[in-house]
Write a protein that holds these residues in place. Structure first.
Motif, short mmCIF file in Angstrom:
data_model
loop_
_atom_site.label_atom_id
_atom_site.label_comp_id
_atom_site.label_asym_id
_atom_site.label_seq_id
_atom_site.Cartn_x
_atom_site.Cartn_y
_atom_site.Cartn_z
N THR A 19 0.84 -1.21 0.00
CA THR A 19 0.00 0.00 0.00
C THR A 19 0.87 1.26 0.00
O THR A 19 0.61 2.20 -0.76
CB THR A 19 -0.93 0.00 1.22
OG1 THR A 19 -1.81 -1.13 1.15
CG2 THR A 19 -1.76 1.28 1.27
N PRO B 149 -4.74 5.78 -0.70
CA PRO B 149 -5.55 4.71 -1.27
C PRO B 149 -7.03 4.86 -0.95
O PRO B 149 -7.42 5.53 0.01
CB PRO B 149 -4.98 3.45 -0.58
CG PRO B 149 -4.39 3.95 0.69
CD PRO B 149 -3.86 5.32 0.39
N PRO C 13 -11.24 -0.32 0.06
CA PRO C 13 -11.87 -1.31 -0.84
C PRO C 13 -13.29 -1.61 -0.42
O PRO C 13 -13.67 -1.43 0.75
CB PRO C 13 -10.97 -2.54 -0.69
CG PRO C 13 -10.31 -2.38 0.64
CD PRO C 13 -10.14 -0.91 0.83
N PRO C 14 -14.13 -2.09 -1.35
CA PRO C 14 -15.52 -2.42 -1.02
C PRO C 14 -15.61 -3.52 0.04
O PRO C 14 -14.67 -4.30 0.23
CB PRO C 14 -16.10 -2.91 -2.36
CG PRO C 14 -15.18 -2.36 -3.40
CD PRO C 14 -13.83 -2.29 -2.78
N VAL D 32 -14.86 -7.04 -1.12
CA VAL D 32 -13.45 -7.39 -1.22
C VAL D 32 -12.91 -7.80 0.14
O VAL D 32 -12.18 -8.79 0.27
CB VAL D 32 -12.64 -6.21 -1.80
CG1 VAL D 32 -11.15 -6.47 -1.68
CG2 VAL D 32 -13.03 -5.97 -3.25
N TYR E 179 -11.39 -11.54 1.35
CA TYR E 179 -9.93 -11.54 1.54
C TYR E 179 -9.43 -12.81 2.22
O TYR E 179 -8.48 -13.44 1.75
CB TYR E 179 -9.51 -10.31 2.35
CG TYR E 179 -8.03 -10.02 2.24
CD1 TYR E 179 -7.52 -9.31 1.15
CD2 TYR E 179 -7.14 -10.46 3.21
CE1 TYR E 179 -6.18 -9.05 1.03
CE2 TYR E 179 -5.79 -10.21 3.09
CZ TYR E 179 -5.30 -9.51 2.00
OH TYR E 179 -3.96 -9.26 1.89
N ALA F 89 -7.53 -6.79 -3.69
CA ALA F 89 -7.78 -5.46 -3.14
C ALA F 89 -7.08 -4.33 -3.88
O ALA F 89 -7.56 -3.19 -3.86
CB ALA F 89 -7.35 -5.44 -1.66
N TRP F 90 -5.97 -4.62 -4.53
CA TRP F 90 -5.11 -3.55 -5.03
C TRP F 90 -5.79 -2.64 -6.04
O TRP F 90 -5.71 -1.41 -5.95
CB TRP F 90 -3.85 -4.15 -5.64
CG TRP F 90 -2.84 -3.12 -6.04
CD1 TRP F 90 -1.90 -2.53 -5.25
CD2 TRP F 90 -2.67 -2.55 -7.35
NE1 TRP F 90 -1.16 -1.63 -5.97
CE2 TRP F 90 -1.61 -1.63 -7.26
CE3 TRP F 90 -3.30 -2.74 -8.57
CZ2 TRP F 90 -1.18 -0.89 -8.36
CZ3 TRP F 90 -2.88 -2.01 -9.66
CH2 TRP F 90 -1.83 -1.09 -9.55
N SER F 91 -6.46 -3.21 -7.04
CA SER F 91 -7.05 -2.38 -8.10
C SER F 91 -8.16 -1.48 -7.57
O SER F 91 -8.36 -0.37 -8.08
CB SER F 91 -7.58 -3.28 -9.23
OG SER F 91 -8.56 -4.17 -8.73
N ASP F 92 -8.91 -1.93 -6.55
CA ASP F 92 -9.95 -1.09 -5.96
C ASP F 92 -9.35 0.03 -5.12
O ASP F 92 -9.93 1.13 -5.03
CB ASP F 92 -10.87 -1.93 -5.08
CG ASP F 92 -11.78 -2.83 -5.90
OD1 ASP F 92 -12.50 -2.31 -6.76
OD2 ASP F 92 -11.75 -4.06 -5.69
N MET F 93 -8.22 -0.23 -4.51
CA MET F 93 -7.58 0.78 -3.67
C MET F 93 -6.83 1.83 -4.48
O MET F 93 -6.69 2.97 -4.05
CB MET F 93 -6.62 0.10 -2.68
CG MET F 93 -7.32 -0.80 -1.68
SD MET F 93 -6.16 -1.68 -0.60
CE MET F 93 -5.44 -0.31 0.33
N PRO G 164 -7.37 2.84 -8.16
CA PRO G 164 -8.02 2.75 -9.47
C PRO G 164 -7.28 3.50 -10.57
O PRO G 164 -7.49 3.23 -11.76
CB PRO G 164 -9.41 3.34 -9.22
CG PRO G 164 -9.25 4.20 -8.01
CD PRO G 164 -8.21 3.53 -7.17
#
Length: 300
Positions: free
Chosen positions: A121, A132, A135-136, A139, A143, A252-256, A258
């Motif tokens: 992160t 960041p 995340p939803p 997600v 996890y 999680a990465w792509s949502d955190m 974008p």
């Protein structure tokens, strides 16, 4: 009348060869078996397109059917083959004991669960130059199940070979630094054929991507060696550290972040791994958590 026991069967030339060069046999089998099993995937429409067949998608990916069989057939199968040939049933029992060594301080498990996402992160935030996004809930709910799945797939397929088998043998021969460098390069190289497939963005992938991956694997291997040594060779913990990276980046990465793309994820992993490796190298003075050998004393 004298009763004589039957003669012991002679070792086959193959088993004798494995016993003389266990590391050579392990690395050769780990590479060869995986690459052989991955060949259909590489030739399929998910790779070079020579074979007009597309692997079915499970959970939105072809990796379970295209990548995982070769991964299981390589490091873990090779470790079992070489262990059975060199140490027999006793070696396999000891191997199973190390694989189930869960009795490690809870602090180590917390470190694996928290520090890996935190490091990624921070590195990603530095690249994005922004904080960041949370995340939803979906997600966050997925996890832990994702982490368990990764332990059974990626963790179990790779770590029993590279970490549990190769590292102790290599460290005894080359020390922690030499072993980490050698295993890091070989571990990274094992993945290289997959860059001809959609797994690595292939088949027409920028040569920089596999080179960056090799550098990341080498840097991250310093972290893995330190965790492995400091936890008294706990395989569940080593597996957890490894799959925490995969799980965080895939879920999680792509949502955190974008605004970042897949190549940025690779940059963030390289940045985080290199930073952690340098800190560990400096803090341990190159020992990477390997206990110092006791000084020899003359016995009376």
């Amino acid at each position: 009348m004298t009763i004589t026991s039957p003669p012991k069967p002679l070792d086959s030339p193959l088993r004798d060869g494995i016993r003389r060069r266990p590391l050579t046999w392990f690395f050769t089998l780990a590479m060869g078996l995986s690459w052989l099993a991955w060949t259909p995937y590489i030739l399929s429409e998910n790779g070079l397109g020579i074979w007009h067949y597309a692997y079915p998608r499970i959970g939105g990916t072809t990796q379970l059917l295209g990548v995982l069989p070769g991964a299981y057939l390589g490091p873990i199968a090779s470790a079992l083959i070489v262990t059975a040939a060199t140490e027999g049933r006793a070696g396999l029992r000891a191997w199973r004991g190390r694989m189930t060594k869960l009795r490690v301080s809870w602090r180590w498990y917390l470190l694996a669960l928290v520090s890996v996402p935190a490091a990624l992160t921070l590195a990603s935030a530095a690249l994005a130059e922004r904080t960041p996004v949370l995340p939803p809930v979906a997600v966050l709910a997925a996890y832990l199940p994702g982490l368990i799945l990764q332990m059974v797939t990626t963790g179990l397929a790779e770590e029993p070979g590279w970490r549990e088998f190769a590292m102790p043998h290599m460290q005894r021969r080359y020390g922690p630094l030499g072993a980490t460098l050698a295993v890091g390069v070989l571990w990274g190289s094992w993945h290289l054929p997959l860059f001809l497939t959609e797994w690595g963005g292939g088949p027409h992938v920028d040569p920089v991507r596999p080179l960056e991956f090799l550098a990341t694997t080498l840097a991250f291997n310093f972290v893995m060696t330190w965790v492995f040594n400091r936890s008294a060779e706990s395989m569940p913990l080593a597996m957890l550290v490894h799959v925490s990276v995969n799980n965080f980046l895939s879920l999680a990465w792509s949502d955190m972040f974008p605004s970042l793309g897949i190549e940025d994820a690779a940059h963030a992993l390289l940045l985080a791994s290199t930073t952690a490796a340098l800190i560990i190298l400096a803090a341990t003075r190159g020992r990477l958590g390997l206990p110092a050998r006791p000084s020899g004393k003359l016995s009376s």
